[in-house]
Scaffold this active site. Structure first.
Site, PDB file in Angstrom:
ATOM      1  N   ARG A  81      37.305 -30.785   9.684  1.00 15.24           N
ATOM      2  CA  ARG A  81      36.213 -29.608   9.674  1.00 15.24           C
ATOM      3  C   ARG A  81      36.074 -28.693  10.885  1.00 15.24           C
ATOM      4  NH1 ARG A  81      29.870 -30.370   8.050  1.00 15.24           N
ATOM      5  NH2 ARG A  81      30.823 -30.847   6.266  1.00 15.24           N
ATOM      6  N   HIS A 106      34.199 -24.546   1.179  1.00 16.36           N
ATOM      7  CA  HIS A 106      34.013 -26.036   1.315  1.00 16.36           C
ATOM      8  C   HIS A 106      34.315 -26.721   0.191  1.00 16.36           C
ATOM      9  CE1 HIS A 106      32.054 -29.443   2.728  1.00 16.36           C
ATOM     10  NE2 HIS A 106      30.714 -29.103   2.962  1.00 16.36           N
ATOM     11  N   GLN A 148      32.687 -30.036  -1.321  1.00 12.68           N
ATOM     12  CA  GLN A 148      31.142 -29.893  -1.889  1.00 12.68           C
ATOM     13  C   GLN A 148      31.246 -29.506  -3.157  1.00 12.68           C
ATOM     14  OE1 GLN A 148      28.308 -30.519   0.175  1.00 12.68           O
ATOM     15  NE2 GLN A 148      27.457 -30.445  -2.101  1.00 12.68           N
ATOM     16  N   ASP A 208      21.733 -22.432  -0.043  1.00  8.12           N
ATOM     17  CA  ASP A 208      22.103 -23.162   1.122  1.00  8.12           C
ATOM     18  C   ASP A 208      21.480 -22.711   2.415  1.00  8.12           C
ATOM     19  OD1 ASP A 208      23.685 -24.826   2.921  1.00  8.12           O
ATOM     20  OD2 ASP A 208      25.578 -23.560   2.541  1.00  8.12           O
ATOM     21  N   CYS A 256      23.619 -28.080  -1.066  1.00  7.20           N
ATOM     22  CA  CYS A 256      24.650 -29.158  -0.461  1.00  7.20           C
ATOM     23  C   CYS A 256      23.960 -29.753   0.668  1.00  7.20           C
ATOM     24  CB  CYS A 256      25.673 -28.397  -0.047  1.00  7.20           C
ATOM     25  SG  CYS A 256      25.472 -26.950   1.449  1.00  7.20           S
ATOM     26  N   ARG A 291      28.900 -36.721  -3.445  1.00  6.00           N
ATOM     27  CA  ARG A 291      30.155 -36.428  -2.420  1.00  6.00           C
ATOM     28  C   ARG A 291      30.920 -37.631  -2.145  1.00  6.00           C
ATOM     29  NH1 ARG A 291      28.972 -32.686   1.545  1.00  6.00           N
ATOM     30  NH2 ARG A 291      31.478 -32.883   1.706  1.00  6.00           N
TER      31      ARG A 291
HETATM   32  N1   CP Z   1      27.075 -30.579   2.876  1.00  5.18           N
HETATM   33  C1   CP Z   1      27.634 -31.086   3.810  1.00  5.18           C
HETATM   34  O1   CP Z   1      28.777 -30.687   3.998  1.00  5.18           O
HETATM   35  O2   CP Z   1      26.919 -31.833   4.804  1.00  5.18           O
HETATM   36  P1   CP Z   1      27.462 -32.203   6.179  1.00  5.18           P
HETATM   37  O3   CP Z   1      27.407 -30.933   7.023  1.00  5.18           O
HETATM   38  O4   CP Z   1      26.398 -33.401   6.532  1.00  5.18           O
HETATM   39  O5   CP Z   1      28.533 -32.988   6.129  1.00  5.18           O
END
Ligand code: CP
Length: 305
Positions: free
Chosen positions: A106, A133, A136, A224, A263, A291
């Site tokens: 990430r 992403h 997601q 979001d 998300c 997820r």
């Molecule tokens: N939606 C998502 O990726 O959540 P986090 O940032 O908590 O991993």
């Protein structure tokens, strides 16, 4: 001949059949887990997760998912690694590939992800970049279909910032063949290059600055956070996005049985009201749970098991 490494990087890099295969597997793994019949498909395998940005869902769901499948995880933060003191991504990739069987990153730099992929000799998973992403989206499509059946031919309305998650929705609209209407303030739309790609692919993706028009008759409404990890404290963004808040009045433009997806993390009172995210149309919690199951499907694909 060496087998091609199965990286999970972006939805647009896959064909529909492969994505469908991953989703079907995710659904099957969820059912097996709920029935207490989960298989230890990844016994002896390991996943290193590098978090250059914070995470709750991605971190916990990959870790628990890997353990459900019999595998092990190592969670790494740059501040605790030589990566944070100048060791290159290339060298980190080569070293980690000697220890673990897969790597998730990430980062707020898609270029760093590409560099990792270039040097890693094990599968790499995109755990979010500033551009996309994809993990997601696999959970999002799975969640919609669980509640409303096949997503092809349906209408999804994105309301808010044309960010990295919106970009993955564009990829998904093309690959899963649904209509995507993006409602974004003019300065915060998704990259034009991305919209051109969708058009060239024959996708039904449109952009408007009118949220009511985008939501009219939609099967699914998505939003979001307005202020993501890279824009903390940016008041001008918030002001631009106020008309794009998903509240009960906005949801009334969608079909009566439309679902709401987010998300998470949610900024209640900003991009969404309590009434919507906690209301009967919200699937946000099933989406968060999925997820876990979607990541297990992705891991099974990466390891070809
Ligand atoms: N939606 C998502 O990726 O959540 P986090 O940032 O908590 O991993």
């Amino acid at each position: 001949m060496t087998a091609k490494i199965r990286h999970f990087l972006d939805i647009d890099r896959f064909d529909t059949a492969t994505l469908r295969g991953i989703l079907d597997r995710s659904v099957a793994l969820k059912a097996a887990h709920k029935a207490g019949a989960g298989e230890r498909l990844l016994l002896g395998k390991s996943l290193a997760m590098i978090f250059e940005k914070p995470s709750t869902r991605t971190r916990v769901s990959f870790e628990v998912g890997m353990r459900h499948l019999g595998g092990d995880v190592v969670v790494l933060r740059p501040g605790e690694m030589q990566l944070g003191r100048g060791e290159t991504i290339a060298d980190t990739a080569r070293v980690l590939s000697r220890y673990v069987d897969s790597i998730m990153l990430r980062t707020d730099s898609a270029a760093r992800l590409e560099e990792l992929v270039r040097w890693a000799t094990v599968p790499v998973i995109n755990g979010l970049t500033e551009r996309s992403h994809p993990c997601q989206l696999m959970a999002d499509i799975m969640t919609f279909e669980e509640h409303r059946g096949p997503i092809d031919g349906r209408v999804v309305a994105w309301c808010g910032d044309g960010n990295n998650v919106a970009a993955s929705w564009v990829h998904a609209a093309v690959r899963f063949d649904f209509e995507l209407r993006l409602a974004c303030p003019e300065p915060l739309g998704p990259p034009l290059k991305l919209l051109r790609w969708a058009e060239e692919q024959g996708g039904r993706v449109s952009l408007t600055d009118d949220p009511a028009a985008a939501l009219r008759g939609a099967d699914c409404v998505v939003t979001d956070a307005w202020v993501s990890m890279n824009h903390d404290g940016d008041e001008s963004r918030r002001n631009l996005l106020i008309p794009y808040r998903v509240d009960e009045a906005a949801m009334a433009h969608a079909k009566p049985n439309a679902v709401f997806l987010h998300c998470l993390p949610a900024h209640r009172g900003e991009e969404v009201t309590d009434g919507v995210i906690d209301g009967p149309q919200s699937l946000a919690w099933d989406e968060a749970e999925n997820r876990l199951h979607a990541h297990k499907g992705i891991l099974a694909w990466c390891f070809d098991v």
